[in-house]
Scaffold this motif. Structure first.
Motif, PDB file in Angstrom:
ATOM      1  N   LEU A  17       0.840  -1.188   0.000  1.00 47.08           N
ATOM      2  CA  LEU A  17       0.000   0.000   0.000  1.00 47.08           C
ATOM      3  C   LEU A  17       0.885   1.252   0.000  1.00 47.08           C
ATOM      4  CD1 LEU A  17      -3.049   0.756   0.238  1.00 47.08           C
ATOM      5  CD2 LEU A  17      -2.678   0.985   2.705  1.00 47.08           C
ATOM      6  N   SER A  18       0.638   2.163  -0.922  1.00 53.03           N
ATOM      7  CA  SER A  18       1.443   3.385  -1.010  1.00 53.03           C
ATOM      8  C   SER A  18       1.376   4.164   0.296  1.00 53.03           C
ATOM      9  CB  SER A  18       0.931   4.267  -2.157  1.00 53.03           C
ATOM     10  OG  SER A  18       1.518   5.553  -2.087  1.00 53.03           O
ATOM     11  N   PRO A  19       2.512   4.713   0.743  1.00 47.56           N
ATOM     12  CA  PRO A  19       2.508   5.523   1.978  1.00 47.56           C
ATOM     13  C   PRO A  19       1.523   6.682   1.925  1.00 47.56           C
ATOM     14  CG  PRO A  19       4.745   4.953   1.367  1.00 47.56           C
ATOM     15  CD  PRO A  19       3.876   4.513   0.231  1.00 47.56           C
ATOM     16  N   PHE A  20       1.197   7.148   0.722  1.00 45.95           N
ATOM     17  CA  PHE A  20       0.241   8.250   0.589  1.00 45.95           C
ATOM     18  C   PHE A  20      -1.183   7.806   0.923  1.00 45.95           C
ATOM     19  CE2 PHE A  20       3.727   9.384  -2.342  1.00 45.95           C
ATOM     20  CZ  PHE A  20       4.071  10.622  -1.807  1.00 45.95           C
ATOM     21  N   GLN A  21      -1.385   6.492   0.974  1.00 47.07           N
ATOM     22  CA  GLN A  21      -2.695   5.953   1.321  1.00 47.07           C
ATOM     23  C   GLN A  21      -2.813   5.605   2.805  1.00 47.07           C
ATOM     24  OE1 GLN A  21      -2.384   2.996  -2.168  1.00 47.07           O
ATOM     25  NE2 GLN A  21      -4.582   3.419  -2.102  1.00 47.07           N
ATOM     26  N   TRP A  22      -1.723   5.764   3.538  1.00 45.10           N
ATOM     27  CA  TRP A  22      -1.746   5.488   4.966  1.00 45.10           C
ATOM     28  C   TRP A  22      -2.436   6.638   5.705  1.00 45.10           C
ATOM     29  CZ3 TRP A  22       4.116   4.081   5.980  1.00 45.10           C
ATOM     30  CH2 TRP A  22       4.477   3.009   5.154  1.00 45.10           C
ATOM     31  N   SER A  23      -2.858   6.365   6.917  1.00 50.55           N
ATOM     32  CA  SER A  23      -3.413   7.425   7.753  1.00 50.55           C
ATOM     33  C   SER A  23      -2.297   8.357   8.210  1.00 50.55           C
ATOM     34  CB  SER A  23      -4.108   6.835   8.977  1.00 50.55           C
ATOM     35  OG  SER A  23      -3.152   6.233   9.846  1.00 50.55           O
ATOM     36  N   ALA A  24      -2.673   9.530   8.686  1.00 51.50           N
ATOM     37  CA  ALA A  24      -1.680  10.502   9.144  1.00 51.50           C
ATOM     38  C   ALA A  24      -0.867   9.960  10.316  1.00 51.50           C
ATOM     39  CB  ALA A  24      -2.368  11.804   9.533  1.00 51.50           C
ATOM     40  N   SER A  25      -1.521   9.218  11.204  1.00 52.20           N
ATOM     41  CA  SER A  25      -0.813   8.675  12.366  1.00 52.20           C
ATOM     42  C   SER A  25       0.218   7.634  11.942  1.00 52.20           C
ATOM     43  CB  SER A  25      -1.801   8.053  13.351  1.00 52.20           C
ATOM     44  OG  SER A  25      -2.521   6.992  12.744  1.00 52.20           O
ATOM     45  N   ALA A  26      -0.113   6.820  10.940  1.00 52.87           N
ATOM     46  CA  ALA A  26       0.827   5.814  10.443  1.00 52.87           C
ATOM     47  C   ALA A  26       2.007   6.477   9.734  1.00 52.87           C
ATOM     48  CB  ALA A  26       0.120   4.849   9.501  1.00 52.87           C
ATOM     49  N   GLN A  27       1.733   7.511   8.952  1.00 52.45           N
ATOM     50  CA  GLN A  27       2.801   8.233   8.254  1.00 52.45           C
ATOM     51  C   GLN A  27       3.757   8.891   9.251  1.00 52.45           C
ATOM     52  OE1 GLN A  27       0.497  10.931   5.843  1.00 52.45           O
ATOM     53  NE2 GLN A  27       0.340   9.498   4.119  1.00 52.45           N
ATOM     54  N   PHE A  28       3.183   9.546  10.265  1.00 57.61           N
ATOM     55  CA  PHE A  28       4.002  10.224  11.272  1.00 57.61           C
ATOM     56  C   PHE A  28       4.828   9.217  12.062  1.00 57.61           C
ATOM     57  CE2 PHE A  28       4.404  12.200  15.574  1.00 57.61           C
ATOM     58  CZ  PHE A  28       5.261  13.227  15.200  1.00 57.61           C
ATOM     59  N   SER A  29       4.219   8.091  12.402  1.00 52.73           N
ATOM     60  CA  SER A  29       4.931   7.046  13.142  1.00 52.73           C
ATOM     61  C   SER A  29       6.093   6.489  12.319  1.00 52.73           C
ATOM     62  CB  SER A  29       3.972   5.913  13.522  1.00 52.73           C
ATOM     63  OG  SER A  29       2.968   6.362  14.398  1.00 52.73           O
ATOM     64  N   MET A  30       5.879   6.320  11.015  1.00 56.15           N
ATOM     65  CA  MET A  30       6.940   5.822  10.156  1.00 56.15           C
ATOM     66  C   MET A  30       8.107   6.802  10.080  1.00 56.15           C
ATOM     67  SD  MET A  30       8.276   3.531   8.266  1.00 56.15           S
ATOM     68  CE  MET A  30       7.170   2.326   7.540  1.00 56.15           C
ATOM     69  N   VAL A  31       7.811   8.085  10.013  1.00 55.99           N
ATOM     70  CA  VAL A  31       8.877   9.101   9.991  1.00 55.99           C
ATOM     71  C   VAL A  31       9.712   9.015  11.266  1.00 55.99           C
ATOM     72  CG1 VAL A  31       9.368  11.578  10.044  1.00 55.99           C
ATOM     73  CG2 VAL A  31       7.656  10.690   8.455  1.00 55.99           C
ATOM     74  N   LEU A  32       9.043   8.880  12.394  1.00 58.42           N
ATOM     75  CA  LEU A  32       9.749   8.752  13.668  1.00 58.42           C
ATOM     76  C   LEU A  32      10.586   7.475  13.709  1.00 58.42           C
ATOM     77  CD1 LEU A  32       7.015   9.908  16.230  1.00 58.42           C
ATOM     78  CD2 LEU A  32       8.949  11.227  15.341  1.00 58.42           C
ATOM     79  N   LEU A  33      10.036   6.380  13.169  1.00 63.46           N
ATOM     80  CA  LEU A  33      10.779   5.118  13.124  1.00 63.46           C
ATOM     81  C   LEU A  33      12.039   5.244  12.281  1.00 63.46           C
ATOM     82  CD1 LEU A  33       7.911   2.487  12.737  1.00 63.46           C
ATOM     83  CD2 LEU A  33       9.540   2.631  14.629  1.00 63.46           C
ATOM     84  N   ILE A  34      11.926   5.926  11.149  1.00 64.01           N
ATOM     85  CA  ILE A  34      13.070   6.070  10.241  1.00 64.01           C
ATOM     86  C   ILE A  34      14.146   6.957  10.854  1.00 64.01           C
ATOM     87  CG2 ILE A  34      13.819   7.067   8.046  1.00 64.01           C
ATOM     88  CD1 ILE A  34      11.101   6.169   6.882  1.00 64.01           C
ATOM     89  N   VAL A  35      13.745   8.131  11.327  1.00 59.42           N
ATOM     90  CA  VAL A  35      14.719   9.118  11.799  1.00 59.42           C
ATOM     91  C   VAL A  35      15.313   8.730  13.152  1.00 59.42           C
ATOM     92  CG1 VAL A  35      15.072  11.518  12.486  1.00 59.42           C
ATOM     93  CG2 VAL A  35      13.617  10.981  10.519  1.00 59.42           C
ATOM     94  N   PHE A  36      14.456   8.446  14.105  1.00 63.96           N
ATOM     95  CA  PHE A  36      14.952   8.193  15.455  1.00 63.96           C
ATOM     96  C   PHE A  36      15.183   6.702  15.727  1.00 63.96           C
ATOM     97  CE2 PHE A  36      12.733  12.282  15.747  1.00 63.96           C
ATOM     98  CZ  PHE A  36      13.733  13.052  16.325  1.00 63.96           C
ATOM     99  N   GLY A  37      14.201   5.867  15.411  1.00 69.81           N
ATOM    100  CA  GLY A  37      14.348   4.451  15.689  1.00 69.81           C
ATOM    101  C   GLY A  37      15.430   3.776  14.871  1.00 69.81           C
TER     102      GLY A  37
END
Length: 304
Positions: free
Chosen positions: A210-230
């Motif tokens: 599923l394209s990230p653009f189709q994810w909910s805002a909370s899922a997109q924000f969580s993924m950004v945090l996972l990439i940068v910090f996690g």
């Protein structure tokens, strides 16, 4: 009196693996409710690796490593990220994030047992007490009606346990393997190779992409945090610590991660914290404390 630069970096690195990684259980749980787990992990690590390579190039770090160093990084990435993390995220579909973090806190026990098997290191009396408490704590943790009767929860429990074994093995391997002179670049290679493997496995398993653009805002924000910090911050800190302090010391992140994960899972996702879970956590973490108490922490030389 100023703190030596190396000591300050070690403190920051421990903060990263203690606090940041404690929050990733929640973040993964949020994303995995919408996104296929292996596909999730592949995007996370591939994106993080590209960003790390760009930053490393801008900082003029040497990106070229030897064939042996590359293969060692591929193997470490597989143990940590493909299996240790990818399968763990998959298992979070069937168990609460706080419970997953608690089960993962058995890692210091596994590290100690593996050091005994690999190095022939004698297990002290305090460690035997710790292992016994760990077994009791794990039994209380998994032997709960609320967990036992959840659909496929037993599968999730077993798979998380195998992830702990993989992560522990990787910790011992990285502490001894020749990976390359720069921790940041090593992290990039581990994540790039793992991201590619995870993409392939996700495709073979027929996961829905599923394209990230189709994810909910909370899922997109969580993924950004996972990439940068996690991924970028915490995993680089983890690689750094494995070369600077003993493996047992690094594994003590298991003390803090479950507490943060339980609190965040309860506060954000309304996950239930039972009295038995609290008792199990106290017993389990006490066991982990016994294992690492009064142990000499020996600095490791780079390249060892």
């Amino acid at each position: 009196m100023s703190i030596p630069r190396k000591t300050f970096l070690i403190i920051l690195a421990f903060f990263a693996i203690y606090v940041i990684w404690g929050s990733t259980y929640l973040l993964n749980k949020i994303v995995v409710t919408e996104v296929a787990p292996l596909y999730l992990a592949s995007i996370r690590f591939s994106t993080a690796s590209i960003l790390i390579f760009i930053i490393s190039k801008a900082l003029k770090f040497k990106l070229v490593i030897s064939k042996r160093q590359f293969l060692n990084n591929v193997f470490a990435g597989f143990l940590f990220l493909v299996y240790g993390n990818g399968v763990f995220v998959w298992a979070l579909k069937y168990v609460d994030s706080g419970f997953g973090a608690l089960e993962a806190s058995i890692q210091p026990l596994m590290v100690l047992i593996m050091m005994r098997l690999v190095d022939g290191k004698k297990i002290k009396t305090s460690s035997i007490i710790g292992i016994s408490l760990g077994v009791i704590g794990m039994y209380l943790l998994v032997n709960q009606q609320q967990i036992t009767f959840q659909e496929n929860s037993f599968i999730g429990i077993i798979m998380i346990f195998t992830c702990v074994i993989s992560w522990s093995w990787g910790s011992l391997f990285v502490a001894r393997a020749e990976l390359g002179p720069n921790y940041f670049v090593n992290t990039a290679y581990q994540m790039l190779c793992s991201g590619i493997i995870l993409f392939i496995v996700s495709f073979l398993f027929g996961e829905t992409w599923l394209s990230p653009f189709q994810w909910s805002a909370s899922a997109q924000f969580s993924m950004v945090l996972l990439i940068v910090f996690g991924s970028i911050v915490a995993f680089t800190a983890f690689n750094y610590l494995l070369k600077e302090v003993s493996t047992e010391k690094v594994s003590t992140s298991a003390y803090v991660n479950p507490v943060i994960a339980l609190i965040l899972g309860w506060y954000v996702l309304d996950e239930q914290i039972t009295g038995q879970s609290i008792l199990a956590a106290i017993i389990l973490l006490t066991g982990v404390y016994f294992i690492n108490s009064k142990r000499t922490i020996r600095p490791r030389m780079n390249g060892r």
